[in-house]
Design an enzyme around this catalytic site. Structure first.
Site, PDB file in Angstrom:
ATOM      1  CG  ASP A 141      -1.756  -1.300   1.320  1.00  0.00           C
ATOM      2  OD1 ASP A 141      -1.265  -2.352   0.851  1.00  0.00           O
ATOM      3  OD2 ASP A 141      -2.854  -1.266   1.890  1.00  0.00           O
TER       4      ASP A 141
ATOM      5  CD  GLU B  19      -7.285   1.061   0.054  1.00  0.00           C
ATOM      6  OE1 GLU B  19      -8.415   1.207  -0.415  1.00  0.00           O
ATOM      7  OE2 GLU B  19      -7.065   0.895   1.250  1.00  0.00           O
ATOM      8  CG  ASN B  20      -4.046   3.513   1.610  1.00  0.00           C
ATOM      9  OD1 ASN B  20      -3.630   2.358   1.638  1.00  0.00           O
ATOM     10  ND2 ASN B  20      -5.197   3.868   2.153  1.00  0.00           N
TER      11      ASN B  20
ATOM     12  CG  HIS C  11      -9.699   4.181   1.531  1.00  0.00           C
ATOM     13  ND1 HIS C  11     -10.745   4.598   2.324  1.00  0.00           N
ATOM     14  CD2 HIS C  11      -8.691   3.843   2.380  1.00  0.00           C
ATOM     15  CE1 HIS C  11     -10.372   4.518   3.606  1.00  0.00           C
ATOM     16  NE2 HIS C  11      -9.139   4.052   3.660  1.00  0.00           N
TER      17      HIS C  11
ATOM     18  CG  HIS D  21      -1.217   0.499   5.790  1.00  0.00           C
ATOM     19  ND1 HIS D  21      -1.524   1.837   5.800  1.00  0.00           N
ATOM     20  CD2 HIS D  21      -1.843  -0.003   4.701  1.00  0.00           C
ATOM     21  CE1 HIS D  21      -2.294   2.136   4.770  1.00  0.00           C
ATOM     22  NE2 HIS D  21      -2.512   1.023   4.093  1.00  0.00           N
TER      23      HIS D  21
HETATM   24 FE   FE2 Z   1      -7.417  -0.326   2.773  1.00  0.00          FE
END
Ligand code: FE2
Length: 259
Positions: free
Chosen positions: A8, A39-40, A68, A178
């Site tokens: 991520d 996605e982040n 997200h 994460h």
């Molecule tokens: Fe997520």
């Protein structure tokens, strides 16, 4: 064949690490294909078309997403048009985009990338269990090299999926928490798995968020606007080796400080 999965990518610190290091990492590790969870990427939540373009230009072959996905509405048309980005397959069937793409690696081998969303806290439109078998069959009709990004909160869901898909896919790689787990493994049937590949972003933080802000929200229960942290940036992910039949032979977690 060597596949690099980048965990991520969080905000500007994560993007900067990818833009400055990914090409070098690809060359150093002899990577044939790179999947990146983005996605982040946009300030910690979601991704924009411009940022997706930049991450692909930086060396990712396919971008995966997660809970997200729709935070930046402008990504909808981009998802509908691009074959280099997937969103979780178990979002609404009415939503744009696909949960499975097949792309050719630098060595000419096709790689299928599949994105799924776990149930705990993430509330997908449908359970991933209801669609995963059909999707894996679709993927395997195209190529034996199949990489699954299972974006989920619960370790149990991710471990269970790795067992369910054992011998049917090349890798089941967890994202979303994460925090990189120390359970990278290759099964006897040739499926590589890790419960979470970790985060590419600022680790001097609460999973990417400025610690003081995250702690204040937890302590007070009051709304606090989150900001992406800056310090302790690392590139995290996993490197998977497989043979021409898509059977994994090795998996190594990746953890590199940046700069
Ligand atoms: Fe997520």
């Amino acid at each position: 064949m060597r596949i690099l999965f980048i965990g991520d990518v969080v905000g500007r610190p994560g993007r900067q690490a990818v833009e400055e290091r990914l090409q070098g990492l690809r060359a150093e590790l002899g990577v044939d294909f790179c999947v990146l969870n983005g996605e982040n990427a946009a300030d910690g939540v979601g991704i924009t078309p411009k940022l997706a373009d930049r991450l692909l230009a930086a060396g990712a072959d396919v971008i995966t997403l997660g809970n997200h996905t729709w935070r930046r509405g402008e990504i909808g048309p981009y998802l509908a048009a691009s074959d280099s980005i997937v969103r979780p397959a178990n979002l609404s069937t009415s939503a744009p985009g696909a949960g499975l793409v097949v792309r050719s690696a630098g060595n000419g081998v096709d790689v299928a990338v599949l994105n799924l969303l776990g149930s705990l806290y993430l509330e997908p439109a449908r359970s991933m269990w209801e669609i995963v078998d059909e999707l894996v069959e679709d993927a395997r009709r195209a190529t034996p090299v199949v990489v699954v990004d299972v974006h989920a909160e619960a370790t149990s869901e991710k471990v269970a999926l790795s067992h369910w898909l054992d011998g049917r896919v090349t890798a089941v790689l967890g994202t979303h928490t994460h925090v990189q787990t120390s359970d990278a493994r290759v099964s006897a049937k040739g499926t590589a798995a890790i419960t979470d590949v970790g985060m590419t972003g600022p680790h001097d933080s609460v999973i990417g968020v400025e610690s003081e802000l995250a702690i204040r929200r937890m302590r007070t229960g009051m709304p606090v606007r989150f900001e992406t942290a800056q310090g302790g940036v690392r590139i995290e992910g996993a490197v998977v080796d497989c043979d021409a039949e898509g059977r994994a032979t090795a998996i190594e977690p990746l953890r590199r400080p940046f700069p």
